[in-house]
Design a protein around this motif. Structure first.
Motif, PDB file in Angstrom:
ATOM      1  N   ALA A 138      -9.150   5.262  -4.444  1.00  0.00           N
ATOM      2  CA  ALA A 138      -8.058   3.843  -4.037  1.00  0.00           C
ATOM      3  C   ALA A 138      -8.297   3.035  -4.442  1.00  0.00           C
ATOM      4  CB  ALA A 138      -7.887   4.988  -2.649  1.00  0.00           C
ATOM      5  N   SER A 139      -9.817   2.518  -3.694  1.00  0.00           N
ATOM      6  CA  SER A 139     -10.257   1.549  -3.291  1.00  0.00           C
ATOM      7  C   SER A 139     -10.482   0.932  -4.757  1.00  0.00           C
ATOM      8  CB  SER A 139     -11.720   1.501  -3.016  1.00  0.00           C
ATOM      9  OG  SER A 139     -12.324   0.659  -2.213  1.00  0.00           O
ATOM     10  N   THR A 140     -10.795   1.630  -5.408  1.00  0.00           N
ATOM     11  CA  THR A 140     -11.509   1.143  -7.217  1.00  0.00           C
ATOM     12  C   THR A 140      -9.761   0.265  -7.498  1.00  0.00           C
ATOM     13  OG1 THR A 140     -12.959   2.031  -7.069  1.00  0.00           O
ATOM     14  CG2 THR A 140     -11.625   1.546  -9.406  1.00  0.00           C
ATOM     15  N   ALA A 141      -8.646   1.018  -7.157  1.00  0.00           N
ATOM     16  CA  ALA A 141      -7.582   1.004  -7.782  1.00  0.00           C
ATOM     17  C   ALA A 141      -7.122  -0.544  -7.219  1.00  0.00           C
ATOM     18  CB  ALA A 141      -6.489   1.869  -7.736  1.00  0.00           C
ATOM     19  N   LYS A 195      -5.618  -4.934  -7.375  1.00  0.00           N
ATOM     20  CA  LYS A 195      -4.399  -5.748  -6.825  1.00  0.00           C
ATOM     21  C   LYS A 195      -4.873  -6.956  -6.358  1.00  0.00           C
ATOM     22  CE  LYS A 195      -1.508  -5.069  -2.875  1.00  0.00           C
ATOM     23  NZ  LYS A 195      -0.857  -4.113  -1.682  1.00  0.00           N
ATOM     24  N   PHE A 196      -5.991  -7.825  -5.552  1.00  0.00           N
ATOM     25  CA  PHE A 196      -6.752  -8.498  -5.144  1.00  0.00           C
ATOM     26  C   PHE A 196      -7.495  -8.880  -6.382  1.00  0.00           C
ATOM     27  CE2 PHE A 196      -5.702  -5.482  -1.480  1.00  0.00           C
ATOM     28  CZ  PHE A 196      -4.672  -6.327  -1.305  1.00  0.00           C
ATOM     29  N   GLY A 197      -7.341  -8.980  -7.627  1.00  0.00           N
ATOM     30  CA  GLY A 197      -8.307  -9.651  -8.841  1.00  0.00           C
ATOM     31  C   GLY A 197      -9.725  -9.486  -9.063  1.00  0.00           C
ATOM     32  N   LYS A 228     -11.060  -6.642   1.695  1.00  0.00           N
ATOM     33  CA  LYS A 228     -12.045  -6.279   2.228  1.00  0.00           C
ATOM     34  C   LYS A 228     -11.347  -5.691   3.351  1.00  0.00           C
ATOM     35  CE  LYS A 228     -15.549  -7.397   6.107  1.00  0.00           C
ATOM     36  NZ  LYS A 228     -14.401  -6.941   7.406  1.00  0.00           N
ATOM     37  N   THR A 229     -10.149  -6.341   3.758  1.00  0.00           N
ATOM     38  CA  THR A 229      -9.630  -6.295   5.040  1.00  0.00           C
ATOM     39  C   THR A 229      -8.206  -4.837   5.104  1.00  0.00           C
ATOM     40  OG1 THR A 229      -8.762  -8.390   5.831  1.00  0.00           O
ATOM     41  CG2 THR A 229      -7.200  -6.765   6.335  1.00  0.00           C
ATOM     42  N   ALA A 230      -8.185  -5.094   2.985  1.00  0.00           N
ATOM     43  CA  ALA A 230      -7.357  -3.570   2.693  1.00  0.00           C
ATOM     44  C   ALA A 230      -7.984  -2.359   3.359  1.00  0.00           C
ATOM     45  CB  ALA A 230      -6.588  -3.994   1.665  1.00  0.00           C
ATOM     46  N   VAL A 231      -8.460  -2.698   2.720  1.00  0.00           N
ATOM     47  CA  VAL A 231      -9.984  -1.345   2.223  1.00  0.00           C
ATOM     48  C   VAL A 231     -10.292  -0.702   4.370  1.00  0.00           C
ATOM     49  CG1 VAL A 231     -12.235  -0.646   1.289  1.00  0.00           C
ATOM     50  CG2 VAL A 231     -10.569  -2.159   0.736  1.00  0.00           C
TER      51      VAL A 231
END
Length: 96
Positions: free
Chosen positions: A27-30, A34-36, A67-70
């Motif tokens: 999921a983190s790789t995907a 999303k953020f380029g 980073k914030t999203a993860v």
């Protein structure tokens, strides 16, 4: 594209749900895309950090968003450092 090294600590939640780690990595790789960003390398480690990742990001803003999203998932905390290629290192040192 600039590269960053992420030094990763699992949180209490991340430790309790370690078996979900491979799915979170996917999921983190995907999410990076999303953020380029591109999560180009990932290592499970022993010692002070639990994991290390190499991430290509178009700029610091994109890296900060990723980073914030993860971290919002709650399983890890990331400390990021910008990596400089050998040619960049030589240019920096030559300017001194």
């Amino acid at each position: 594209m600039p590269k960053y090294i992420s030094l990763i600590h699992r949180t209490d939640q991340g430790r309790k749900t370690i078996k979900d780690g491979p799915a979170r990595l996917d999921a983190s790789t995907a999410l990076a895309a999303k953020f380029g960003c591109v999560l180009s390398q990932f290592y499970f480690t022993t010692g002070h950090y639990d994991q290390i990742a190499i991430i290509d990001a178009p700029d610091e803003i994109a890296m900060a968003k990723y980073k914030t999203a993860v971290e919002a998932v709650g399983a890890i905390h990331m400390s990021n450092m910008r990596l400089f290629e050998t040619s960049e290192y030589r240019e920096i040192v030559a300017a001194i």
